[in-house]
Design a protein around this motif. Structure first.
Motif, PDB file in Angstrom:
ATOM      1  N   PRO A 107       0.817  -1.207   0.000  1.00  0.00           N
ATOM      2  CA  PRO A 107       0.000   0.000   0.000  1.00  0.00           C
ATOM      3  C   PRO A 107       0.855   1.263   0.000  1.00  0.00           C
ATOM      4  O   PRO A 107       1.973   1.275   0.549  1.00  0.00           O
ATOM      5  N   ALA A 108       0.344   2.327  -0.590  1.00  0.00           N
ATOM      6  CA  ALA A 108       1.159   3.466  -0.979  1.00  0.00           C
ATOM      7  C   ALA A 108       1.918   4.125   0.169  1.00  0.00           C
ATOM      8  O   ALA A 108       2.977   4.695  -0.048  1.00  0.00           O
ATOM      9  N   ASP A 109       1.413   4.087   1.385  1.00  0.00           N
ATOM     10  CA  ASP A 109       2.106   4.753   2.487  1.00  0.00           C
ATOM     11  C   ASP A 109       2.999   3.809   3.282  1.00  0.00           C
ATOM     12  O   ASP A 109       3.394   4.113   4.414  1.00  0.00           O
ATOM     13  N   LYS A 138       6.451   5.281   4.627  1.00  0.00           N
ATOM     14  CA  LYS A 138       6.268   6.214   5.738  1.00  0.00           C
ATOM     15  C   LYS A 138       5.872   5.492   7.011  1.00  0.00           C
ATOM     16  O   LYS A 138       6.413   5.761   8.103  1.00  0.00           O
ATOM     17  N   ARG A 139       4.940   4.562   6.909  1.00  0.00           N
ATOM     18  CA  ARG A 139       4.468   3.844   8.094  1.00  0.00           C
ATOM     19  C   ARG A 139       5.567   2.992   8.707  1.00  0.00           C
ATOM     20  O   ARG A 139       5.735   2.931   9.939  1.00  0.00           O
ATOM     21  N   LEU A 140       6.339   2.301   7.877  1.00  0.00           N
ATOM     22  CA  LEU A 140       7.405   1.442   8.388  1.00  0.00           C
ATOM     23  C   LEU A 140       8.543   2.269   8.961  1.00  0.00           C
ATOM     24  O   LEU A 140       9.178   1.865   9.947  1.00  0.00           O
ATOM     25  N   ALA A 141       8.821   3.431   8.372  1.00  0.00           N
ATOM     26  CA  ALA A 141       9.846   4.312   8.929  1.00  0.00           C
ATOM     27  C   ALA A 141       9.453   4.775  10.328  1.00  0.00           C
ATOM     28  O   ALA A 141      10.299   4.860  11.234  1.00  0.00           O
ATOM     29  N   GLU A 178      19.121   7.520  10.903  1.00  0.00           N
ATOM     30  CA  GLU A 178      19.759   6.430  10.181  1.00  0.00           C
ATOM     31  C   GLU A 178      19.247   6.401   8.739  1.00  0.00           C
ATOM     32  O   GLU A 178      18.274   7.073   8.403  1.00  0.00           O
ATOM     33  N   PRO A 179      19.900   5.631   7.875  1.00  0.00           N
ATOM     34  CA  PRO A 179      19.435   5.563   6.487  1.00  0.00           C
ATOM     35  C   PRO A 179      17.972   5.142   6.395  1.00  0.00           C
ATOM     36  O   PRO A 179      17.513   4.290   7.152  1.00  0.00           O
ATOM     37  N   ALA A 180      17.256   5.761   5.465  1.00  0.00           N
ATOM     38  CA  ALA A 180      15.843   5.457   5.287  1.00  0.00           C
ATOM     39  C   ALA A 180      15.673   4.044   4.763  1.00  0.00           C
ATOM     40  O   ALA A 180      16.597   3.445   4.199  1.00  0.00           O
ATOM     41  N   LEU A 181      14.460   3.507   4.935  1.00  0.00           N
ATOM     42  CA  LEU A 181      14.195   2.144   4.494  1.00  0.00           C
ATOM     43  C   LEU A 181      14.363   1.985   2.983  1.00  0.00           C
ATOM     44  O   LEU A 181      14.567   0.879   2.503  1.00  0.00           O
ATOM     45  N   GLU A 182      14.308   3.086   2.246  1.00  0.00           N
ATOM     46  CA  GLU A 182      14.512   3.010   0.804  1.00  0.00           C
ATOM     47  C   GLU A 182      15.927   2.591   0.431  1.00  0.00           C
ATOM     48  O   GLU A 182      16.185   2.236  -0.719  1.00  0.00           O
ATOM     49  N   THR A 183      16.862   2.621   1.371  1.00  0.00           N
ATOM     50  CA  THR A 183      18.203   2.099   1.066  1.00  0.00           C
ATOM     51  C   THR A 183      18.188   0.591   0.901  1.00  0.00           C
ATOM     52  O   THR A 183      19.035   0.027   0.210  1.00  0.00           O
ATOM     53  N   ALA A 184      17.222  -0.080   1.523  1.00  0.00           N
ATOM     54  CA  ALA A 184      17.122  -1.538   1.442  1.00  0.00           C
ATOM     55  C   ALA A 184      16.017  -2.002   0.512  1.00  0.00           C
ATOM     56  O   ALA A 184      16.100  -3.096  -0.053  1.00  0.00           O
ATOM     57  N   PHE A 185      14.968  -1.158   0.339  1.00  0.00           N
ATOM     58  CA  PHE A 185      13.769  -1.591  -0.366  1.00  0.00           C
ATOM     59  C   PHE A 185      13.375  -0.593  -1.455  1.00  0.00           C
ATOM     60  O   PHE A 185      13.490   0.625  -1.280  1.00  0.00           O
ATOM     61  N   ASP A 186      12.891  -1.134  -2.545  1.00  0.00           N
ATOM     62  CA  ASP A 186      12.344  -0.337  -3.642  1.00  0.00           C
ATOM     63  C   ASP A 186      10.824  -0.440  -3.556  1.00  0.00           C
ATOM     64  O   ASP A 186      10.225  -1.389  -4.062  1.00  0.00           O
TER      65      ASP A 186
END
Length: 250
Positions: free
Chosen positions: A91-93, A96-99, A107-115
């Motif tokens: 789902p689109a958010d 943000k929700r997982l961060a 620390e590095p955002a979750l986008e460093t590990a996930f697309d």
């Protein structure tokens, strides 16, 4: 197609299983449906920590996605980091929700590990799999999945109350992984979860080949859930999901 149940406990991990997580494999490609609380540990009994090729999150309740935070740590700080980013259809958010759940803004955002890729209703490809997602009845944006490969099909309910879309997803599926959170009784809440009997009713309408009851809440007597399912008018094989169970759809 090979299906391994990593976790099938409903709402929180139980004594014998993590929360929701299902590993689907075909042509050397490994995809997870959900990565709920406690699942990352059990996953490593079946594949390597860095062997996940894609993740699909049905919705953003913690029992279906919380171990994404731990997996971010593994892929961001592991001994051979940085690792390739894993495609995550959610789902689109979700990012943000997982961060917010991770709670480490410096620390590095979750986008460093996930697309992260937005999940919407429709049909799309993930590796060698063809997925169809449909909105199901739950208090938050939630999807069920139909996954096909090589002429075989798995239906996964995610979390849902009674839902015509679930019947469509499971039509003639070889394997239906269907939630059964409730013990059947009068006055159950609507648009939330299914009982074992209701899961069997959906499987019967869909003509699914095998019904595996999932999202088994630890406080329920599981024998009662299975007995409920036997009264749903479904004449195929029914069983309770079990962490570590494997289904080979050849």
């Amino acid at each position: 197609m090979k299906v391994t149940i990593i976790g099938c406990s409903g709402s929180f991990p139980g004594p014998d299983s993590p929360a929701s997580c299902y590993l689907l494999e075909a042509e050397g490609f490994r995809m997870l449906l959900d990565l709920g609380a406690g699942a990352l540990g059990a996953l490593q009994r079946h594949i390597g920590l860095y062997d996940v090729d894609a993740i699909c999150l049905s919705h953003l309740h913690a029992d279906h996605c919380l171990d994404m935070c731990g997996y971010h740590v593994a892929r961001t700080y592991g001994p051979e980091a940085p690792y390739p980013r894993v495609p995550v259809v959610a789902p689109a958010d979700a990012s943000k929700r997982l961060a917010a759940a991770y709670g480490m803004p410096d620390e590095p955002a979750l986008e460093t590990a996930f697309d992260f890729r937005p999940l919407t209703a429709g049909t799309f490809e993930v590796g060698p799999f063809t997925l169809t997602a449909r909105l199901v009845n739950h208090p938050v944006e939630a999807y069920g999945f139909r996954v096909s490969h090589g002429g075989r099909t798995v239906a996964y309910s995610g979390d849902t109350g009674e839902c015509a879309e679930l019947v469509k997803l499971a039509e003639d599926a070889d394997l239906m992984l269907c939630e059964a959170s409730f013990v059947d009784r009068p006055g159950l809440p609507t648009d939330l979860h299914l009982s074992g009997r209701q899961a069997a009713v959906h499987a019967a309408k869909a003509g699914a080949g095998r019904l595996v009851l999932t999202h088994l809440v630890p406080w329920n007597d599981q024998a009662t859930v299975l007995d409920d399912a036997s009264r749903g008018g479904y004449d195929g094989p029914i069983e309770l999901a079990r962490s570590g169970a494997v289904y080979e759809l050849a």
